[in-house]
Design a protein around this motif. Structure first.
Motif, PDB file in Angstrom:
ATOM      1  N   ALA A   1       0.764  -1.319  -0.035  1.00 34.95           N
ATOM      2  CA  ALA A   1      -0.079   0.063   0.028  1.00 34.95           C
ATOM      3  C   ALA A   1       0.903   1.267  -0.142  1.00 34.95           C
ATOM      4  CB  ALA A   1      -1.037  -0.058   1.282  1.00 34.95           C
ATOM      5  N   GLY A   2       1.835   1.106   0.770  1.00 36.97           N
ATOM      6  CA  GLY A   2       2.679   2.200   0.751  1.00 36.97           C
ATOM      7  C   GLY A   2       3.497   2.761  -0.549  1.00 36.97           C
ATOM      8  N   ALA A   3       3.822   1.515  -1.086  1.00 40.47           N
ATOM      9  CA  ALA A   3       4.420   1.543  -2.498  1.00 40.47           C
ATOM     10  C   ALA A   3       3.459   2.314  -3.574  1.00 40.47           C
ATOM     11  CB  ALA A   3       5.050   0.202  -3.114  1.00 40.47           C
ATOM     12  N   VAL A   4       2.247   1.621  -3.472  1.00 41.16           N
ATOM     13  CA  VAL A   4       1.210   2.186  -4.526  1.00 41.16           C
ATOM     14  C   VAL A   4       0.739   3.652  -4.254  1.00 41.16           C
ATOM     15  CG1 VAL A   4      -1.314   1.945  -5.113  1.00 41.16           C
ATOM     16  CG2 VAL A   4       0.029  -0.045  -4.752  1.00 41.16           C
ATOM     17  N   HIS A   5       0.692   4.127  -2.951  1.00 40.16           N
ATOM     18  CA  HIS A   5       0.630   5.284  -2.442  1.00 40.16           C
ATOM     19  C   HIS A   5       1.678   6.233  -2.946  1.00 40.16           C
ATOM     20  CE1 HIS A   5      -1.086   8.639   0.103  1.00 40.16           C
ATOM     21  NE2 HIS A   5       0.264   9.012   0.302  1.00 40.16           N
ATOM     22  N   GLN A   6       2.913   5.896  -2.996  1.00 39.53           N
ATOM     23  CA  GLN A   6       4.121   6.762  -3.437  1.00 39.53           C
ATOM     24  C   GLN A   6       4.218   6.649  -5.001  1.00 39.53           C
ATOM     25  OE1 GLN A   6       8.231   6.112  -1.808  1.00 39.53           O
ATOM     26  NE2 GLN A   6       7.469   5.397   0.041  1.00 39.53           N
ATOM     27  N   ALA A   7       3.922   5.420  -5.503  1.00 40.97           N
ATOM     28  CA  ALA A   7       3.960   5.480  -6.844  1.00 40.97           C
ATOM     29  C   ALA A   7       2.710   6.760  -7.555  1.00 40.97           C
ATOM     30  CB  ALA A   7       3.610   4.298  -7.682  1.00 40.97           C
ATOM     31  N   LEU A   8       1.564   6.662  -6.858  1.00 37.28           N
ATOM     32  CA  LEU A   8       0.658   7.665  -7.306  1.00 37.28           C
ATOM     33  C   LEU A   8       1.082   8.710  -7.268  1.00 37.28           C
ATOM     34  CD1 LEU A   8      -2.659   5.540  -5.997  1.00 37.28           C
ATOM     35  CD2 LEU A   8      -2.039   6.094  -8.234  1.00 37.28           C
ATOM     36  N   GLY A   9       1.682   9.197  -6.033  1.00 36.11           N
ATOM     37  CA  GLY A   9       2.027  10.572  -5.679  1.00 36.11           C
ATOM     38  C   GLY A   9       3.092  10.979  -6.627  1.00 36.11           C
ATOM     39  N   LYS A  10       3.758  10.354  -7.590  1.00 37.33           N
ATOM     40  CA  LYS A  10       4.591  10.603  -8.497  1.00 37.33           C
ATOM     41  C   LYS A  10       3.763  10.987  -9.823  1.00 37.33           C
ATOM     42  CE  LYS A  10       8.642   8.063  -6.441  1.00 37.33           C
ATOM     43  NZ  LYS A  10       9.406   7.171  -6.257  1.00 37.33           N
ATOM     44  N   LEU A  11       2.838  10.614 -10.039  1.00 37.56           N
ATOM     45  CA  LEU A  11       2.127  10.796 -11.344  1.00 37.56           C
ATOM     46  C   LEU A  11       1.559  12.304 -11.314  1.00 37.56           C
ATOM     47  CD1 LEU A  11      -0.406   7.748 -11.652  1.00 37.56           C
ATOM     48  CD2 LEU A  11       1.985   8.280 -12.752  1.00 37.56           C
ATOM     49  N   PRO A  12       1.258  13.003 -12.527  1.00 36.73           N
ATOM     50  CA  PRO A  12       0.789  14.387 -12.542  1.00 36.73           C
ATOM     51  C   PRO A  12      -0.480  13.948 -12.103  1.00 36.73           C
ATOM     52  CG  PRO A  12       2.068  13.699 -14.603  1.00 36.73           C
ATOM     53  CD  PRO A  12       2.107  12.575 -13.867  1.00 36.73           C
ATOM     54  N   VAL A  13      -1.274  15.175 -11.594  1.00 35.50           N
ATOM     55  CA  VAL A  13      -2.437  15.002 -10.739  1.00 35.50           C
ATOM     56  C   VAL A  13      -3.416  14.342 -11.748  1.00 35.50           C
ATOM     57  CG1 VAL A  13      -3.242  17.197 -11.087  1.00 35.50           C
ATOM     58  CG2 VAL A  13      -4.065  15.919  -9.128  1.00 35.50           C
ATOM     59  N   ASP A  14      -3.522  14.953 -12.987  1.00 34.96           N
ATOM     60  CA  ASP A  14      -4.704  14.437 -14.153  1.00 34.96           C
ATOM     61  C   ASP A  14      -4.507  12.918 -14.344  1.00 34.96           C
ATOM     62  OD1 ASP A  14      -2.274  14.678 -15.319  1.00 34.96           O
ATOM     63  OD2 ASP A  14      -3.419  16.171 -17.158  1.00 34.96           O
TER      64      ASP A  14
END
Lengths: 190, 341
Positions: free
Chosen positions: A127-140
């Motif tokens: 979950a932490g990894a997914v959270h971090q990976a999502l955070g690196k994406l542009p918001v759109d």
């Protein structure tokens, strides 16, 4: 006697009853949708306090115009569109002041207590990894990806993001590519 | 939403599980309270909890009353209120003698303890029906009548409301099987207009005949076979008259107008039972829709169904409506308008 008088009185009588009914209906709708809406907003803005404020504002604006919408039918989509816009606007206005690295432990909930330690650890790590990976994406891209997994079709995502269906697919494709790269280790185990 | 496409790739599944877990384990209660609690009271000052006979549930949050409720209320009360308006204020005169006679006989017939079921339909005109406002849309009510008693099961889109008046004269409403409202008990002061509305809902058409429409011409069409054609403003303009039945057609006099009703049609069978009532209604001079009452059947369902408890679950909350006196009615209306956005 003005014939409209009895109409108004009768109307008043029914209104009060219907208002009770509507209150329950709307409460039920908020209770049903709020956790997912809040999770989505947290994922977009990466800050629970900000997310709560934005989500609250979106709900209240939507409910204040409940006469214009059929909440049962269209409410959830309108809510997610409103939250998406609010979160993107907020994200674009604000320079990040917090490190994404700090967020997983702060925002990720503890695993359910019935899970044993190994599974707990694995899920927390994932979950932490997914959270971090999502955070690196542009918001759109993040929004497109999350709306997709929430069940929205490309044309619906396009409507929410106010773009074309083609562009929505592009955003989703790019998000998937980057997430796949970031989460490569975990994907091999899936 | 497109559920079939969920989690179609492994990475989708990871993100889906992440969001699902986040939503499941987030405590959103404070957010829900912030959203649901701080709104203006709409009902609390009018409805007081009287006998939470069996339930401890007591919700104090209130919502801003959406304007659409006016439309909802309009639709629900169409059956009663429009007919009230229809009959109100008209002076009975000899030119309407035939109509008066027919309606008097109807009144006598409907005062008998016979259960009659009517299907009440509201069909909005396309211009009036805002598709995203369910309360302006079609509504359907199953209405049972028995003398002065009645109860109706009204559906507006996906919303449902049950209301009635029992054998002891208690007027009630229920918005769900867990909640009922006593609007007025026997002996409670009841606005005259509401009392008249009840009479209309019971289809007894009683003393109102004394004050029939002053702006309408009533025409009785005797028993016949075949179609009756008339000048309707919208919707149905041809009526299939059953053999042996009489029709009373109410049409605005030339040069007159009515705030709510364009015209009406009543069909009465040889037993003096009102088998059909159609109202063509207007709003701001524009067509609003058609409300029709059609007799479905007569039966003997007993008096229990006309009572509020019959429609409630065990443990349901019953609240009491506090009527304002006539001098306060204006204030109540102001309050209602104020909270509407």
């Amino acid at each position: 006697m003005d014939p409209i008088v009895p109409f108004e009185l009768s109307e008043n009588l029914w209104i009060q009853s219907i208002a009770l009914y509507m209150k329950d209906e709307q409460t039920a709708w908020v209770q049903q949708t709020a956790p997912r809406a809040l999770a989505y907003a947290i994922s977009l803005v990466r800050d629970r306090t900000i997310a709560e404020d934005l989500v609250q504002d979106c709900y209240q604006r939507l409910l204040s115009r409940a006469d214009r919408y059929d909440l049962r039918k269209d409410g959830t989509k309108l809510l997610f569109k409103s939250i998406t816009n609010a979160c993107i606007n907020w994200t674009q206005r604000k320079q990040p002041t917090i490190s994404f690295e700090d967020l997983p432990s702060q925002e990720m909930p503890e695993a359910a207590s019935h899970e044993g330690p190994p599974e707990h650890a694995i899920k927390n790590e994932l979950a932490g990894a997914v959270h971090q990976a999502l955070g690196k994406l542009p918001v759109d891209q993040r929004a497109a990806m999350e709306l997709h997994v929430l069940g929205y079709a490309a044309n619906e995502i396009a409507g929410i993001l106010e773009t074309t269906a083609g562009n929505a697919r592009v955003l989703l494709h790019r998000a998937r590519q980057q997430l796949a790269s970031e989460l490569e280790t975990f994907l091999k185990e899936v | 939403m497109d559920n079939e496409k969920q989690h179609e790739q492994p990475v989708d599944r990871l993100v889906g599980e992440y969001l699902e877990r986040l939503a499941d384990e987030l405590d959103a209660s404070s957010l829900i309270s912030r959203i649901c609690d701080p709104v203006q009271p709409v009902v609390a000052d009018e409805i007081v909890e009287e006998q939470a006979s069996l339930s401890t549930e007591k919700k104090t949050s209130s919502w801003t009353l959406p304007f659409s409720l006016n439309a909802a209320a309009w639709t629900l009360s169409t059956a009663a209120a429009l007919v009230v308006a229809f009959f109100w204020g008209r002076s009975f005169d000899l030119s309407s003698a035939d109509a008066a006679t027919v309606l008097h006989e109807v009144s006598l017939a409907h005062s008998q303890p016979i259960d009659r079921q009517y299907l009440v339909n509201f069909t909005p005109t396309p211009e009036f029906w805002k598709k995203n406002r369910p309360f302006t849309g079609p509504a359907q009510t199953i209405l049972w009548t028995r003398g002065d008693q009645f109860w109706g099961d009204a559906k507006l889109g996906s919303y449902q409301l049950v209301y009635g008046r029992d054998d002891e004269g208690l007027l009630w409403l229920s918005t769900s099987s867990s909640k009922g409202i006593e609007l007025a008990r026997p002996g409670d002061p009841l606005p005259e207009e509401i009392a008249v509305a009840c009479v209309i809902n019971s289809m007894s058409i009683p003393t109102l005949v004394d004050e029939v429409l002053k702006d309408f011409d009533l025409t009785v069409i005797g028993p016949s076979n075949g179609h009756y054609h008339f000048d309707a403003p919208f919707g149905q303009s041809s009526f299939q008259q059953s053999p042996g039945n009489s029709l009373v057609h109410a049409k605005l006099k030339l040069g007159h107008h009515h705030a709510l009703i364009h015209s009406a049609l009543m069909e009465i069978d040889p037993s003096d039972t009102l088998v059909c009532l159609i109202l063509w209604t207007v709003s701001d001079g524009e067509p609003r829709g058609t409300t029709s009452f059609n007799l479905v059947k007569t039966a003997n369902i007993g008096e229990e169904q006309y009572r509020l408890p019959f429609h409630l679950d065990e443990g349901a909350t019953i609240k009491k409506h506090q009527y304002k006196t006539s001098s306060q009615v204006g204030e109540a209306s102001e309050t209602d308008r104020e909270v509407a956005p």
